[in-house]
Design a protein around this motif. Structure first.
Motif, PDB file in Angstrom:
ATOM      1  N   ALA A 223      46.775  39.956  33.817  1.00 17.67           N
ATOM      2  CA  ALA A 223      47.406  40.863  34.779  1.00 17.67           C
ATOM      3  C   ALA A 223      46.374  41.453  35.735  1.00 17.67           C
ATOM      4  CB  ALA A 223      48.140  41.977  34.037  1.00 17.67           C
ATOM      5  N   LEU A 224      45.226  41.863  35.196  1.00 23.55           N
ATOM      6  CA  LEU A 224      44.191  42.448  36.044  1.00 23.55           C
ATOM      7  C   LEU A 224      43.587  41.409  36.986  1.00 23.55           C
ATOM      8  CD1 LEU A 224      42.391  44.786  33.474  1.00 23.55           C
ATOM      9  CD2 LEU A 224      43.947  45.451  35.313  1.00 23.55           C
ATOM     10  N   VAL A 225      43.389  40.197  36.480  1.00 22.72           N
ATOM     11  CA  VAL A 225      42.855  39.134  37.343  1.00 22.72           C
ATOM     12  C   VAL A 225      43.821  38.835  38.481  1.00 22.72           C
ATOM     13  CG1 VAL A 225      42.310  36.671  37.433  1.00 22.72           C
ATOM     14  CG2 VAL A 225      41.408  38.072  35.583  1.00 22.72           C
ATOM     15  N   GLY A 226      45.123  38.757  38.194  1.00 26.06           N
ATOM     16  CA  GLY A 226      46.113  38.510  39.231  1.00 26.06           C
ATOM     17  C   GLY A 226      46.125  39.598  40.284  1.00 26.06           C
ATOM     18  N   LEU A 227      46.036  40.854  39.836  1.00 23.93           N
ATOM     19  CA  LEU A 227      46.044  41.968  40.770  1.00 23.93           C
ATOM     20  C   LEU A 227      44.771  41.994  41.608  1.00 23.93           C
ATOM     21  CD1 LEU A 227      47.933  44.299  41.470  1.00 23.93           C
ATOM     22  CD2 LEU A 227      46.628  45.739  39.892  1.00 23.93           C
ATOM     23  N   PHE A 228      43.649  41.661  40.968  1.00 26.80           N
ATOM     24  CA  PHE A 228      42.376  41.660  41.680  1.00 26.80           C
ATOM     25  C   PHE A 228      42.350  40.603  42.783  1.00 26.80           C
ATOM     26  CE2 PHE A 228      37.966  39.940  41.889  1.00 26.80           C
ATOM     27  CZ  PHE A 228      37.353  41.046  42.458  1.00 26.80           C
ATOM     28  N   HIS A 229      43.081  39.512  42.614  1.00 32.06           N
ATOM     29  CA  HIS A 229      43.039  38.397  43.557  1.00 32.06           C
ATOM     30  C   HIS A 229      43.962  38.558  44.756  1.00 32.06           C
ATOM     31  CE1 HIS A 229      40.692  36.123  40.630  1.00 32.06           C
ATOM     32  NE2 HIS A 229      40.485  35.234  41.576  1.00 32.06           N
ATOM     33  N   VAL A 230      44.765  39.603  44.793  1.00 30.46           N
ATOM     34  CA  VAL A 230      45.730  39.734  45.895  1.00 30.46           C
ATOM     35  C   VAL A 230      45.050  39.714  47.270  1.00 30.46           C
ATOM     36  CG1 VAL A 230      47.414  41.269  46.971  1.00 30.46           C
ATOM     37  CG2 VAL A 230      47.520  40.822  44.519  1.00 30.46           C
ATOM     38  N   PRO A 231      44.013  40.517  47.522  1.00 31.46           N
ATOM     39  CA  PRO A 231      43.377  40.449  48.858  1.00 31.46           C
ATOM     40  C   PRO A 231      42.760  39.078  49.147  1.00 31.46           C
ATOM     41  CG  PRO A 231      42.734  42.452  47.711  1.00 31.46           C
ATOM     42  CD  PRO A 231      43.404  41.577  46.706  1.00 31.46           C
ATOM     43  N   PHE A 232      42.242  38.401  48.105  1.00 34.96           N
ATOM     44  CA  PHE A 232      41.628  37.100  48.321  1.00 34.96           C
ATOM     45  C   PHE A 232      42.671  36.045  48.658  1.00 34.96           C
ATOM     46  CE2 PHE A 232      38.854  39.533  45.547  1.00 34.96           C
ATOM     47  CZ  PHE A 232      37.655  39.451  46.240  1.00 34.96           C
ATOM     48  N   LEU A 233      43.878  36.220  48.129  1.00 32.74           N
ATOM     49  CA  LEU A 233      44.953  35.306  48.510  1.00 32.74           C
ATOM     50  C   LEU A 233      45.251  35.425  50.002  1.00 32.74           C
ATOM     51  CD1 LEU A 233      47.455  35.688  45.536  1.00 32.74           C
ATOM     52  CD2 LEU A 233      46.044  33.706  46.075  1.00 32.74           C
ATOM     53  N   ALA A 234      45.138  36.643  50.514  1.00 33.83           N
ATOM     54  CA  ALA A 234      45.361  36.830  51.943  1.00 33.83           C
ATOM     55  C   ALA A 234      44.347  36.026  52.757  1.00 33.83           C
ATOM     56  CB  ALA A 234      45.262  38.308  52.294  1.00 33.83           C
ATOM     57  N   VAL A 235      43.088  36.028  52.315  1.00 32.01           N
ATOM     58  CA  VAL A 235      42.055  35.267  53.019  1.00 32.01           C
ATOM     59  C   VAL A 235      42.338  33.778  52.933  1.00 32.01           C
ATOM     60  CG1 VAL A 235      39.584  34.725  53.073  1.00 32.01           C
ATOM     61  CG2 VAL A 235      40.349  37.073  52.642  1.00 32.01           C
ATOM     62  N   LEU A 236      42.741  33.311  51.739  1.00 28.45           N
ATOM     63  CA  LEU A 236      43.042  31.897  51.567  1.00 28.45           C
ATOM     64  C   LEU A 236      44.216  31.457  52.443  1.00 28.45           C
ATOM     65  CD1 LEU A 236      42.631  31.499  47.697  1.00 28.45           C
ATOM     66  CD2 LEU A 236      41.079  30.713  49.487  1.00 28.45           C
ATOM     67  N   GLU A 237      45.155  32.352  52.680  1.00 25.40           N
ATOM     68  CA  GLU A 237      46.310  32.041  53.516  1.00 25.40           C
ATOM     69  C   GLU A 237      46.040  32.343  54.994  1.00 25.40           C
ATOM     70  OE1 GLU A 237      49.095  30.615  52.783  1.00 25.40           O
ATOM     71  OE2 GLU A 237      48.698  30.404  50.639  1.00 25.40           O
ATOM     72  N   ARG A 238      44.763  32.641  55.298  1.00 20.52           N
ATOM     73  CA  ARG A 238      44.353  32.934  56.684  1.00 20.52           C
ATOM     74  C   ARG A 238      45.150  34.091  57.285  1.00 20.52           C
ATOM     75  NH1 ARG A 238      44.787  27.205  59.465  1.00 20.52           N
ATOM     76  NH2 ARG A 238      46.691  27.202  58.185  1.00 20.52           N
ATOM     77  N   LEU A 239      45.426  35.042  56.431  1.00 21.93           N
ATOM     78  CA  LEU A 239      46.114  36.250  56.877  1.00 21.93           C
ATOM     79  C   LEU A 239      45.104  37.397  56.918  1.00 21.93           C
ATOM     80  CD1 LEU A 239      48.913  37.521  57.527  1.00 21.93           C
ATOM     81  CD2 LEU A 239      49.073  38.103  55.107  1.00 21.93           C
TER      82      LEU A 239
END
Length: 327
Positions: free
Chosen positions: A52-68
């Motif tokens: 759960a903590l790893v998933g929450l920690f990755h939210v901003p990085f997902l934005a970078v991966l999606e070029r957002l």
């Protein structure tokens, strides 16, 4: 992002309720099944918390991966950076605690092997000179095979049949690799403080597991109960003047390791004087099994919920990107 937060909150808070439930379920099961239940619950709950903590920690990085752009995410969810930062800090703290716990285990084994270096090997038994009454299972370490360590003082305190019970008990610890169960409980407690409650319960059921194996080896539950009580009494007398705990010995060679004198000995003796525990029959064990299945299902649903929330986030990011390109 509220659904993601709810799922993460449940995953982090669930161990506070699940740990007492797991202890109760274990009390309805035979020792071996109880030990497996507690160790499995520790792994499941600790793993769910970390995931759960790893998933929450990755939210901003997902934005970078999606070029957002992160600014767009913050505008939609202002707390994303603080929440992700808190999750990252907790993960770092967990990693440090796990490293320290692993280091303690290595140091414990190294110390025990060092303090038993003067012993004489007799097969898988290591007889150590000394007046203190002490016996414990010394697991494999750095290529050295596991040994049953017993002091001369403990051997003198017991009769031949009682010695057989003692050795069978400690051999059951080694054969069942019970030290790994204890290590799992300690590492899980390093991940989530609520899981520290599982350690003493698991230790008790591991001792009960070894008690039952010893009783089966000598074929007499009453003799096994007497031997365990006498070994614990000898250990307590031997350490009363040295300020040690029951079974720790004057030098505390086996302190922290599984021993015949570990845990609430009166409860263990009382259990041996009762009939041999049956398999999972009756209403109580069925309820325990149902509860365990329910816990697994809840954890699985939380994992699926977290995955779904992150999937929704990715879809949200993709829609924003498309909208930005067409705008």
């Amino acid at each position: 992002m509220t659904p993601v937060l709810v799922v993460v909150a449940l995953a982090v808070l669930l161990p506070w309720a699940a740990a007492p439930a797991a202890r109760h379920l274990a009390g309805l099961l035979p020792p071996r099944a109880a030990s497996l239940t507690l160790a499995g619950a520790a792994v499941l709950l600790a793993g769910g918390t970390v995931a759960a903590l790893v998933g929450l920690f990755h939210v901003p990085f997902l934005a970078v991966l999606e070029r957002l752009r992160l600014a767009q995410v913050v505008a939609d969810w202002p707390a994303v950076v603080p929440v992700s930062g808190l999750a990252g800090a907790l993960l770092v703290a967990q990693a440090v605690r796990l490293a320290l716990a692993a280091r303690r285990h290595r140091a414990l084994l190294s110390r025990a092997w060092r303090l038993t270096g003067e012993g004489t090997a007799e097969g898988d038994v290591l007889v150590v000179p000394g007046e203190e009454a002490e016996a414990f299972a010394l697991p494999r370490h750095r290529g050295r095979a596991g040994r049953v360590v017993v002091t001369e003082g403990m051997l003198r305190a017991l009769g031949p049949t009682e010695r057989a019970v003692l050795l069978a008990h400690e051999r059951a610890h080694l054969g069942g690799r019970h030290h790994l169960f204890s290590a799992v409980a300690d590492l899980a407690a390093a991940v989530h403080p609520a899981l520290a409650r599982l350690g003493p319960a698991l230790e008790f059921h591991l001792e009960r597991w070894a008690d039952e194996a010893a009783a089966a080896a000598v074929g007499d539950r009453r003799v096994a109960a007497t031997a365990i009580a006498r070994a614990a009494l000898a250990g307590s007398v031997g350490t009363a003047g040295a300020g040690g705990s029951v079974g720790s010995g004057g030098r505390g060679r086996g302190r922290g390791l599984l021993s015949v004198s570990t845990g609430p000995v009166p409860r263990r003796v009382q259990a041996l004087l009762a009939p041999e525990p049956a398999g999972p029959r009756g209403r109580g064990p069925r309820a325990a099994a149902s509860g365990l299945v329910a816990a697994v299902l809840v954890s699985a649903l939380l994992a699926l919920g977290l995955a779904y929330g992150l999937h929704e986030y990715v879809e949200y990011a993709a829609r924003r990107i498309v909208g930005h390109r067409h705008g």
